[in-house]
Design a protein around this motif. Structure first.
Motif, PDB file in Angstrom:
ATOM      1  N   ARG A 864      53.587 -58.686 108.244  1.00 44.44           N
ATOM      2  CA  ARG A 864      52.408 -59.520 107.959  1.00 44.44           C
ATOM      3  C   ARG A 864      52.475 -60.827 108.739  1.00 44.44           C
ATOM      4  O   ARG A 864      51.475 -61.259 109.348  1.00 44.44           O
ATOM      5  CB  ARG A 864      52.332 -59.800 106.463  1.00 44.44           C
ATOM      6  N   TYR A 901      47.303 -54.302 102.521  1.00 47.59           N
ATOM      7  CA  TYR A 901      47.194 -55.654 103.055  1.00 47.59           C
ATOM      8  C   TYR A 901      47.720 -55.718 104.482  1.00 47.59           C
ATOM      9  O   TYR A 901      47.171 -56.415 105.331  1.00 47.59           O
ATOM     10  CB  TYR A 901      47.966 -56.627 102.158  1.00 47.59           C
ATOM     11  N   ARG A 905      45.727 -56.837 107.926  1.00 46.68           N
ATOM     12  CA  ARG A 905      46.204 -57.837 108.882  1.00 46.68           C
ATOM     13  C   ARG A 905      46.238 -57.279 110.306  1.00 46.68           C
ATOM     14  O   ARG A 905      45.884 -57.966 111.267  1.00 46.68           O
ATOM     15  CB  ARG A 905      47.604 -58.311 108.475  1.00 46.68           C
TER      16      ARG A 905
END
Length: 961
Positions: A864, A901, A905
């Motif tokens: 991330r 998630y 990203r």
């Protein structure tokens, strides 16, 4: 170069495939190779390529195909007459096949002749040219070599008959005759094998069937050779049984058991055994020792080896079982008495003492070529007393445990069959196709690769068919009934396991039984110590004896020693548990060990804080070796052990037993969820916590129940509205307990739900409430970080960047150095700096976050942060650097990660890179596709963020008004 025709058409250059993607090129090559070094006329090749209607450009196309083959490295000479491929005979598998067949046919020994022919036939990998030619063209090209293969196969079968292998030939010949019932040479071999194996009526029926078919379809009688064989069988002519075996001094013992008809997956083992026993250069007795688990097929392999080498031992073959039917040892003195009589010693001349019997047996065998097969040996000393002495002699020994005392033997562990071979054996045992292939595969899996179990189940299904399959599957899935279903006639898996366990020491028997408490089939070495209430070394010794007996397998040494038990032994172990006394204390010691080691591992990982931050590490039991391993690599220890911890927590719940320890289950669950978060194991985490919460609610400890629910709540599936509703309920429950810790956690859950709903003002109220609770003198100070982190995020969404940075920096300073939570705070504040175009500050925070996550092996968080660094690089115009940075997160996603998630990203970074590179439509499409997905998820915050990107990105021409 190497060329293959006996199956798919392939070309290899130094073992690397040479690509020939066009079917026509491979067909041309195959046609030339079938007549290697011989000119093939152009007209013939054209006719092969276009058998029905060749075009006017056919010859030109053929020239193109030849040219491409030459460019690929194939030596092809051309002339007006046609083309010829120049190649050595051994460069083509067909040439090697012909050479191998010729060599084998020249061998006098039928065993070696069969082996040579089998090796040659092994070069055939399928139907030749099937993928390059239509069936009529394929048959036209390969009819000759197919006949060569059939003739070589028939030669091998006749060699096997000459070697006395009629029992193992019967099923093979049955299949071959069914496929080609009019091939008389095969029918002759089948009838001969049936008759010699004791199936006279079946042999006569085979002749009758062939005679009837020849008369009906062709109006002819069977060939003279078939008629002669038929008459010999009817008259019981000894000639139909093959040549008589030579005898030595009037007595040649032939005591080997009947060879098993179907033995699969043991080719390498058999070949190695034959090599050892027939090595002509040996100076002493050749001995092999086959050892392994109950039911793994040691005796079958030993018997097959004995039959394979029998002709190399003209003075006979002796066979002795070293245990009686009850598993008790048969004395060497008794066995030697039988063996001496078998080699011609009169009963009255057999001496009385063991010592004298050993001496006489060695004297009688000193000049002999004798094979001795000793089945189910218990110790090396007894085996030594039963071995012949002459260098031309040999012995095959089987045992359920290794016998290192046989120092001059070649020791081979016989392992269970792999899944593919097990499925194949089961299918062959059943003898016909069953409709439900998935069920058959589940049955084979339940048999754990044990030939004994497969034979038992196969024999049942062979008789009963599809109707019995559901009942068999159900019985094998039921641990309590599994072994009851493993019985057929005098075969029983339970009996075989009983005989293995009878060899174990009392402590080892206890360990096997108590391993059934662990709940998994693979376990680390340290579990033995608490289960046996002993030290780790003694536990390891007990484990090693279980390995020696084949009841468990060593699954790995590095970095953590662990063992594996298959399902059949696990069922057997559970049956033994009541026989070892009260198991409650061993079970509790084991759970306490899991608790302590899990706590040490959890606190050894630099999480910063987790839901278990307030828990204490129990003082006992202390396991020094295991704790040292935990301290050296806590994350690796969790990787190897988490499924066992998960099972221990579920076991501690005691559902349905009334004797569980639910609070201990909850504690272990809390200690495990930090690791689950690190590895993004969301499914196992949520399932475990939901199970614990449900049971805890039933047993009454409300405070712990709420704590568990809160700990797992953030990661549960559901819409933000559902999360907010549940959070409000939990806040109410937390208030009833009076626990500031629970109340603060409830406020944090509500803050997170409000953030997803883009209700930022309300989210900040909950965050401030959580912060206030954590700052009270008696409050949960470890939750202050989480309140500051959430407030940072909420302030950023409210565009209050000054407050966001202030709170974020406080969170970074409050977190333990280089911890996971500090890395998360740096990632968040780095994102805020990037939003403000403060790229140097953003880069510094994100780079430090990447270093922290890499140190902790937190791949997803590292990915991330790296995505954000890629986005910054893209905004600076460094497209190549951005793509390079993005490669690692994309590689992680390619391994099967389901982190939504992270995917978000990556795709946002790809959109930024596209915009910088001037690929505006691509960047806009990525964002619009993401928007559709996010709207469906109900995450208002992310939806709003993407809408702002679409509407305000200055690089997008659509925004330049």
């Amino acid at each position: 170069m190497e060329f293959r025709l006996l199956g798919a058409v392939e070309v290899l250059d130094r073992d690397e495939p040479v690509p020939l993607p066009r079917r026509q090129e491979r067909l041309v090559l195959a046609a030339l190779l079938l007549r290697a070094n011989e000119v093939v006329p152009v007209d013939e090749l054209v006719d092969l390529l276009w058998p029905e209607d060749p075009s006017a450009q056919a010859r030109s196309a053929l020239q193109v195909y030849v040219s491409r083959l030459r460019k690929a490295g194939v030596r092809i000479e051309g002339s007006r007459a046609g083309y010829a491929v120049q190649v050595e005979a051994d460069a083509v598998d067909l040439g090697r096949f012909r050479e191998s067949v010729a060599r084998a046919r020249a061998v006098q020994d039928p065993v070696l002749r069969s082996a040579g022919l089998a090796e040659a036939l092994g070069l055939w990998q399928g139907k030749p040219l099937a993928e390059v030619a239509s069936e009529p063209v394929r048959v036209r090209l390969t009819a000759g070599i197919e006949e060569e293969r059939r003739t070589a196969l028939e030669d091998r079968i006749e060699a096997d008959l000459a070697a006395g292998r009629q029992n193992q030939l019967v099923p093979e010949l049955q299949r071959l005759v069914a496929a080609d019932p009019l091939r008389e040479r095969l029918v002759i071999a089948w009838m001969t094998a049936l008759h010699r194996a004791g199936h006279k009526q079946r042999a006569l029926a085979a002749y009758a069937e062939l005679a009837e078919r020849l008369a009906d379809e062709y109006g002819v009688d069977p060939a003279p050779a078939l008629r002669r064989l038929h008459l010999a069988i009817l008259r019981d002519d000894p000639s139909a049984m093959g040549p008589a075996k030579p005898s030595a001094q009037g007595t040649t013992p032939r005591e080997l058991p009947v060879d098993i008809s179907l033995l699969v997956g043991r080719d390498e083992l058999l070949a190695a055994g034959v090599r050892v026993l027939t090595d002509g250069a040996r100076e002493r007795v050749a001995t092999i020792c086959l050892w392994g688990a109950a039911g793994v097929g040691k005796s079958a392999a030993a018997t097959r080896i004995g039959h394979l080498v029998a002709d190399a031992f003209p003075d006979g073959q002796l066979f002795a079982r070293l245990q009686d039917v009850g598993g008790a040892a048969v004395s060497a003195r008794t066995l030697l008495g039988r063996m001496l009589r078998s080699v011609g010693v009169a009963a009255g001349a057999v001496p009385d003492s063991l010592e004298d019997r050993v001496g006489l047996f060695r004297e009688k065998t000193a000049g002999s070529a004798l094979l001795v097969v000793l089945d189910d040996a218990l110790d090396a000393e007894t085996v030594d007393q039963l071995l012949p002495s002459g260098p031309r002699c040999a012995a095959v020994v089987t045992s359920r445990k290794s016998l290192p005392g046989l120092k001059r033997a070649v020791h081979t562990q016989v392992l269970p069959l792999d899944s593919t071979t097990g499925n194949d054996l089961l299918a062959k045992l059943i003898g016909r196709s069953l409709r439900d292939r998935a069920a058959i595969e589940s049955v084979a899996t339940a048999c754990a690769g044990l030939p004994l179990a497969l034979r038992i189940i196969g024999s049942r299904l062979a008789l009963s068919g599809d109707d019995a399959l559901p009942a068999v599957v159900g019985a094998l899935a039921d641990e309590g009934a599994r072994l009851d279903s493993m019985v057929a006639g005098d075969l029983a898996v339970r009996t075989s396991l009983d005989r293995s366990l009878s060899l174990a020491e009392p402590r080892t028997r206890q360990l096997l039984a108590r391993l059934s408490l662990v709940g998994v089939t693979e376990f680390p070495v340290w579990v033995a110590a608490p289960l046996l209430d002993t030290d780790e070394l003694a536990g390891e010794v007990a484990f090693d004896q279980l390995v020696d007996l084949g009841l468990v397998e060593l699954a790995g040494l590095e970095p953590f020693r662990r063992y594996k038990m298959h399902a059949l032994v696990r069922s057997y172990a559970a049956e033994q548990l009541p026989l070892t006394g009260d198991s409650s204390q061993p079970w509790r010691r084991y759970l306490q060990a899991v608790h302590r080691l899990t706590a040490l591992a959890n606190f050894g990982i630099n999480h910063g804080w987790t839901a278990a931050a307030h828990l204490r590490t129990p003082a006992a039991p202390v396991l020094p070796d295991a704790e040292a391993a935990v301290g050296a690599d806590p994350i690796g220890w969790f990787d190897a052990t988490w499924s066992l911890i998960d099972s221990a927590a579920r076991s501690a719940l005691g559902v349905g037993t009334g004797s569980g320890e639910p609070e201990l289950a909850g504690t272990i669950g809390l200690l495990l969820i930090g690791y689950f978060g690190l590895r993004e194991l969301r499914g196992p985490r949520n399932d475990l916590l939901a199970t614990i919460a449900e049971v805890l609610a039933e047993t009454g400890p409300l405070e712990l129940s709420v704590r568990i629910e809160l700990a797992g709540y953030t990661y549960r599936a559901g819409t933000p509205e559902v999360r907010r509703s549940e959070g409000e309920r939990l806040r109410e429950l937390a208030g009833q307990t009076g626990s500031l810790d629970l109340q603060a956690r409830a406020e944090l859950q509500l803050a997170a739900a409000s953030l997803q709903l883009a209700d930022y003002d309300r989210g900040r109220e909950h965050g401030l409430a959580a912060l206030a609770l954590s700052e009270r003198p008696d409050g949960p100070t470890h939750l202050r970080f989480f309140a500051l982190r959430d407030l940072t995020h909420l302030a950023a969404e409210l565009k209050d960047y000054e407050a966001a940075i202030r709170w974020g920096e406080q969170a970074i300073g409050l977190a333990p150095p280089d911890s996971n939570v500090q890395g998360e705070a740096r990632l968040l504040i780095g994102e805020i700096h990037a939003e403000l175009a403060q790229y140097d500050d953003a880069d510094a925070q994100l780079t430090k976050a990447v270093e922290t996550f890499r140190l902790l092996s937190h791949e997803h968080n590292e990915a991330r942060a790296t995505c954000l660094l890629a986005t910054i690089a893209a905004k600076h115009g460094r497209v190549d650097e951005a793509w390079e940075l993005l490669a690692r997160p994309k590689a992680l996603l390619a391994t099967g990660s389901s982190n939504r998630y992270l995917l978000l990203r990556i795709r946002l970074a790809e959109a930024d890179i596209a915009m910088t590179a001037g690929e505006y439509e691509q960047g806009r499409r990525i964002r619009l596709d993401l928007l559709v997905e996010i709207v469906a998820s109900g995450d208002k915050s992310v939806e709003q963020y993407i809408r702002e990107l679409i509407a305000n990105d200055p690089r997008d021409p659509a925004n330049q008004h």
